[in-house]
Design an enzyme around this catalytic site. Sequence first.
Site, PDB file in Angstrom:
ATOM      1  N   ARG A  44       2.443   8.106   9.191  1.00 41.23           N
ATOM      2  CA  ARG A  44       1.162   7.752   8.568  1.00 41.23           C
ATOM      3  C   ARG A  44       0.371   6.933   9.574  1.00 41.23           C
ATOM      4  NH1 ARG A  44      -0.762   3.407   5.613  1.00 41.23           N
ATOM      5  NH2 ARG A  44      -2.245   3.895   3.953  1.00 41.23           N
ATOM      6  N   SER A 115       0.517  11.651  -4.047  1.00 35.38           N
ATOM      7  CA  SER A 115       0.405  10.340  -4.702  1.00 35.38           C
ATOM      8  C   SER A 115      -0.249  10.516  -6.061  1.00 35.38           C
ATOM      9  CB  SER A 115      -0.467   9.394  -3.875  1.00 35.38           C
ATOM     10  OG  SER A 115       0.102   9.192  -2.608  1.00 35.38           O
ATOM     11  N   LYS A 144      -2.003  -1.303   2.911  1.00 30.79           N
ATOM     12  CA  LYS A 144      -2.979  -0.252   2.608  1.00 30.79           C
ATOM     13  C   LYS A 144      -4.266  -0.909   2.136  1.00 30.79           C
ATOM     14  CE  LYS A 144      -3.398   3.773  -0.534  1.00 30.79           C
ATOM     15  NZ  LYS A 144      -3.941   4.846   0.277  1.00 30.79           N
TER      16      LYS A 144
HETATM   17  N1  TZP Z   1       0.486   3.690  -0.706  1.00 27.71           N
HETATM   18  C1  TZP Z   1       0.526   2.892  -1.753  1.00 27.71           C
HETATM   19  S1  TZP Z   1       1.014   1.333  -1.322  1.00 27.71           S
HETATM   20  C2  TZP Z   1       1.171   1.756   0.300  1.00 27.71           C
HETATM   21  C3  TZP Z   1       0.846   3.084   0.463  1.00 27.71           C
HETATM   22  C4  TZP Z   1       0.852   3.826   1.722  1.00 27.71           C
HETATM   23  C5  TZP Z   1       1.591   0.791   1.350  1.00 27.71           C
HETATM   24  C6  TZP Z   1       3.049   0.465   1.301  1.00 27.71           C
HETATM   25  O1  TZP Z   1       3.401  -0.461   2.310  1.00 27.71           O
HETATM   26  P1  TZP Z   1       4.331  -1.717   2.043  1.00 27.71           P
HETATM   27  O2  TZP Z   1       4.231  -2.523   3.318  1.00 27.71           O
HETATM   28  O3  TZP Z   1       5.721  -1.188   1.851  1.00 27.71           O
HETATM   29  O4  TZP Z   1       3.791  -2.451   0.869  1.00 27.71           O
END
Ligand code: TZP
Length: 220
Positions: A44, A115, A144
């Site tokens: 990503r 998602s 995010k």
């Molecule tokens: N989609 C929803 S939350 C997120 C994504 C890509 C980020 C997750 O990262 P982390 O650091 O595990 O909270």
Amino acid sequence: MNQDQIRHYLQMYLVVGSVNCKASDPITIVKAALSGGVTLVQFREKGADALQGADLLRLALQIQALCRAEGVPFIINDDVDLALEIDADGVHIGQDDENAAEVRDRIGDRILGVSAHTVSEARLAVQHGADYLGIGPIYPTHSKDDAHEVQGTAILCELRENGIHVPLVGIGGITEERAAEVIKAGADGVAVISAITEAKDVHETVVRMKSKVGNTLRER
Ligand code: TZP
Ligand code: MG
């Protein structure tokens, strides 16, 4: 790929890009995470400093080679063209990306993750051919920028109660300490960025988190 295989791959799911790897370089982090036993890697590459062009392609190919050597599926976030170009094992898309049914047509039997934030988004994604759903953010996240509202583990219970039986992976703010409650609520695995990419000892963190997931799945 059958649902049992997908459920297995979701157990300890690493999401990674160069932007998330501040403590060390992405290759070092992915190697340590693979040695700890991550079951799937999603590339990503997002954010203001995200790699582009040849640099993006190079990193994707390097991570893919590491995953292949360990027999771990490697999937690409959003970028269906890149996934097809490098023959990745699948793609993960959000609600704002290409339509899931079109992506399913384009990628054939590769893994398709979508998602979803509500029961209706989940139902539609399944109709469109999703192999699994990414559900979150379960907890607050700093990884995010455009994350939806925090959902808590209740969303996982709600999906299961409403007849969503496909493989589910929780995402967003998941740590070693929180992994068990995500599984208890109905997820088949945990998808993690910072708790792994920012860990002091990436290998050991993955070992411990994966064993929490495995133990909780056995008790469930
Ligand atoms: N989609 C929803 S939350 C997120 C994504 C890509 C980020 C997750 O990262 P982390 O650091 O595990 O909270
Ligand atoms: Mg997306």
